[in-house]
Design an enzyme around this catalytic site. Structure first.
Site, short mmCIF file in Angstrom:
data_model
loop_
_atom_site.label_atom_id
_atom_site.label_comp_id
_atom_site.label_asym_id
_atom_site.label_seq_id
_atom_site.Cartn_x
_atom_site.Cartn_y
_atom_site.Cartn_z
N CYS A 2 -43.33 40.45 -22.54
CA CYS A 2 -42.98 40.66 -23.94
C CYS A 2 -41.77 39.80 -24.30
O CYS A 2 -40.83 39.69 -23.52
CB CYS A 2 -42.65 42.11 -24.30
N TRP A 82 -47.08 41.90 -24.56
CA TRP A 82 -48.02 41.99 -23.45
C TRP A 82 -48.27 43.49 -23.29
O TRP A 82 -47.38 44.23 -22.90
CB TRP A 82 -47.41 41.39 -22.18
N ASN A 108 -39.12 45.96 -24.35
CA ASN A 108 -39.72 45.32 -23.18
C ASN A 108 -39.49 46.28 -22.01
O ASN A 108 -38.35 46.62 -21.72
CB ASN A 108 -39.01 43.97 -22.94
N GLY A 109 -40.57 46.72 -21.38
CA GLY A 109 -40.44 47.68 -20.28
C GLY A 109 -41.42 48.81 -20.48
O GLY A 109 -42.37 48.70 -21.27
N GLU A 476 -52.34 28.77 -2.90
CA GLU A 476 -51.77 28.36 -4.18
C GLU A 476 -52.81 27.63 -5.03
O GLU A 476 -52.92 27.85 -6.24
CB GLU A 476 -50.52 27.49 -3.93
N HIS A 499 -65.02 34.83 10.88
CA HIS A 499 -64.80 36.28 11.02
C HIS A 499 -65.33 37.05 9.81
O HIS A 499 -64.95 38.20 9.59
CB HIS A 499 -63.31 36.56 11.24
N LYS A 594 -45.66 35.18 -18.60
CA LYS A 594 -44.86 34.35 -17.69
C LYS A 594 -43.88 35.16 -16.85
O LYS A 594 -43.66 34.89 -15.69
CB LYS A 594 -44.10 33.33 -18.54
C1 F6R Z 1 -48.93 31.75 -11.20
C2 F6R Z 1 -47.60 32.24 -11.48
C3 F6R Z 1 -47.28 33.63 -11.04
C4 F6R Z 1 -45.79 33.75 -10.70
C5 F6R Z 1 -45.42 35.19 -10.35
C6 F6R Z 1 -43.98 35.30 -9.95
O1 F6R Z 1 -49.15 30.48 -11.68
O2 F6R Z 1 -46.81 31.58 -12.07
O3 F6R Z 1 -48.05 34.02 -9.96
O4 F6R Z 1 -45.53 32.91 -9.62
O5 F6R Z 1 -45.68 36.02 -11.44
O6 F6R Z 1 -43.14 34.85 -10.96
P1 F6R Z 1 -41.66 34.39 -10.69
O7 F6R Z 1 -41.72 33.14 -9.88
O8 F6R Z 1 -41.08 34.19 -12.04
O9 F6R Z 1 -41.02 35.50 -9.92
#
Ligand code: F6R
Length: 599
Positions: A2, A82, A108-109, A476, A499, A594
């Protein structure tokens, strides 16, 4: 999670300022958005009321009523959501109002005790319209306002909320905005002509001001006549200590690129070079802490967890040092053996991920030392750490992490070499990796990636295998493909295929093979043969071609840093797969945000 933005100033275009601020914070959540604004008017109908505009969907996609944005207003709060409690609807969008439309709250929370508070307030006659936990906040403030002023009623309301929360509450009568936090981030800024801002992160306000304070947990700030900082437990005023951000506003713009994701992928050679030229001492200090510690533990989530996993291999191979690793949310259940001699290395782009912040707080209580590797200055982990390394990757706007991962890998690799007292070698191979990325980012190579994306665009599953370091990067690479193209992708250690996983392979199943020129090469090629024998379609990524590969994307042979071009090729493949699949906005994958500040 958020995005919150609040503004008090004399410009008369508060709604528009908040609207533009929310656009910059949208990567924090994009289910819906809304703004509440106090209009300057003598008409009794609107005099002491807040006017609200709310929409479902992304702010950039909204056909906004431009009249709202031009309202003459000096105070406004906004939110980009969000969703946690209550579906994605206009009614559930923030801001939420009290019964009189005088108080608006954005949040937010998660208010863990919202049901009990809602019942109590309903009994007192308050009317609720949404399914959210947030709506209890303006009603609590309204209730408390019956017997105290706005700031103290917000403080008392906040103190009744259970959970980790950041709230911003506007009052149309006192013309103030009060913000308080326990968990999620809030930053306050002062601009020209005493304009005051509050936002979930500095990237939202850096276009207006670089003079900011990052609010600590259990602090409250009042914006109005002046910025007043208050200690939450006892309500005492404290002196705000502003700091100046060393950020460029242009970094928050797409420039010539169609998407932030592509822009950030292209920034990676520079990110690596910055670390090579400026981070030797930081790496040496971290190496010193690791040497001194009795047990070192890296933790991170998602992409950062893959960097941490790669780190375990790097420290073992380069520095002959065993370092433990756990994903953040699991570390809560593994902390019993921490002591004062332990060292925790939380790794995080945002520095706000609650699944990392929480175990760090517990570890601190046990006396463990914290050496955080984060990208965001002033973030929670940055502030909580005893020692910190800022990744210096610049603002990462795409929800999908790219350059922050490469920065994490570069810092870990340099630290492992510093521990082995071979910093020169570490810097050299990182520079080779940066040069290799420059070749990969040229049209000719990009076209070969686009051809592979065409081959894969209609596939339902993609598997990626690697061994050792390349196992971490296989994980990744699959995460990038999943998030960006929505194709199901799984990464496996090559040795694990037999496996069980090999049961998934049928005619035409794509399998990407990370094959660096190291001790894993022969075995991973055998695994590729095993997949091919069952009809798999094999795509090799590495320095050496092999007859088992139907498609081959060549990296340079850069020893342990070969994982860097491997991952960047996968990031590009994920991006072009998204475009092939007609995904309009790969910067904002569905259901994600994010900065993940809820559990
Ligand atoms: C995927 C991605 C997420 C973050 C994860 C941790 O592309 O960006 O998997 O890596 O949410 O976020 P941070 O690095 O901000 O702790």
């Amino acid at each position: 999670m958020c995005g919150i933005f609040g503004y008090v100033g004399k410009q008369g275009n508060a709604a528009e300022i908040v609207f533009d601020g929310l656009k910059l914070l949208e990567y924090r959540g994009y289910d819906s958005w809304g703004i509440a604004t106090k209009v300057k008017s003598q008409k009794s109908k609107v005099k002491n009321k807040l006017i609200v505009e709310k929409h479902v969907g992304k702010i950039a996609d909204t056909d906004i009523n431009s009249k709202f944005l031009t309202l003459n207003s000096n105070l406004s709060v906004g939110h980009t959501r969000w969703a946690t409690h209550g579906g994605v609807t206009t009614t559930n969008a923030h801001p939420h109002l009290d019964c009189s439309s005088t108080i608006a709250a954005v949040h937010n929370g998660i208010v863990e005790n919202f049901q009990e508070l809602k019942e109590e307030l309903t009994k007192k006659g308050h009317k609720f319209v949404s399914e959210t936990d947030t709506e209890v906040i303006p009603h609590l403030v309204e209730e408390n306002l019956k017997h105290e002023g706005f700031a103290s009623s917000t403080r008392d309301s906040f103190n009744r909320l259970k959970g980790l929360n950041a709230i911003v509450v506007a009052n149309a009568i006192s013309k103030e905005i009060v913000s308080a936090k326990t968990g999620s981030p809030l930053v306050v800024g002062i601009g020209k002509n005493d304009e005051q801002f509050v936002a979930s992160d500095a990237s939202g306000i850096v276009g207006h001001t670089k003079k900011v304070i990052f609010l600590e947990d259990n602090q409250m700030v009042i914006l109005g006549d002046r910025v007043k900082l208050i200690r939450l437990p006892d309500g005492k005023e404290i002196k705000p200590r502003f700091q100046t951000l060393d950020w460029k506003f242009e970094d928050t713009k797409k420039g010539k690129y169609k998407h932030f994701l592509l822009k950030e992928i292209y920034e990676q050679p520079h990110v690596i070079e910055n670390i090579v030229f400026n981070y030797e001492q930081e790496a040496q200090k971290l190496a010193g802490l690791i040497k001194k510690a009795f047990g070192t533990f890296m933790l991170g989530c998602g992409t950062a967890s893959h960097a941490a996993l790669a780190g375990t291999y790097l420290f073992s191979r380069i520095a002959k040092k065993h370092i433990n690793f756990s994903i953040g949310s699991e570390f809560n259940y593994l902390e019993d053996y921490l002591t004062k001699e332990s060292l925790l290395i939380p790794i995080s782009q945002s520095g706000e991920t609650i699944d990392v912040v929480e175990p760090v707080e517990k570890a601190k209580k046990k006396g463990a030392k914290i050496a955080a590797i984060v990208n965001v200055l002033g973030s929670t982990l940055y502030r909580k750490a005893d020692y910190k390394i800022l990744l210096g990757a610049g603002v990462e706007k795409a929800v999908v992490g790219t350059k922050s991962f490469i920065a994490m890998i570069s810092v870990l690799l340099l630290t492992a070499y510093a521990l082995a007292k071979k910093e020169g070698t570490g810097k050299q191979i990182l520079l080779y990796a940066s040069d290799n990325l420059k070749k990969i980012l040229q049209n000719k190579f990009i076209n070969s990636i686009k051809r592979v994306a065409e081959d894969l665009k209609d596939k339902v599953h993609i598997y990626i295998i690697g061994r050792g370091l390349s196992y971490a990067t296989a994980l990744e690479a699959t995460l990038k493909i999943k998030e960006t193209s929505y194709i199901h992708a799984e990464g496996f250690a090559g040795g694990e295929l037999k496996h069980g996983v090999i049961a998934l392979i049928e005619k035409g199943t794509p399998c990407i093979v990370f094959a660096p020129n190291d001790e894993t090469y022969d075995d991973i090629i055998s695994n590729a043969e095993e997949v091919k024998a069952r009809g798999g379609f094999i795509i090799g990524i590495g320095p050496r071609n092999n007859k088992v590969f139907e498609r081959f994307l060549k990296t340079d042979d850069i020893g342990d840093a070969t994982i860097i071009p491997q991952v960047v090729i996968s990031q590009l493949l994920a991006y072009y797969l998204a475009l092939e699949k007609g995904i309009k906005d790969p910067d904002k994958p569905r259901n994600l945000a994010k900065s993940v500040t809820v559990k």
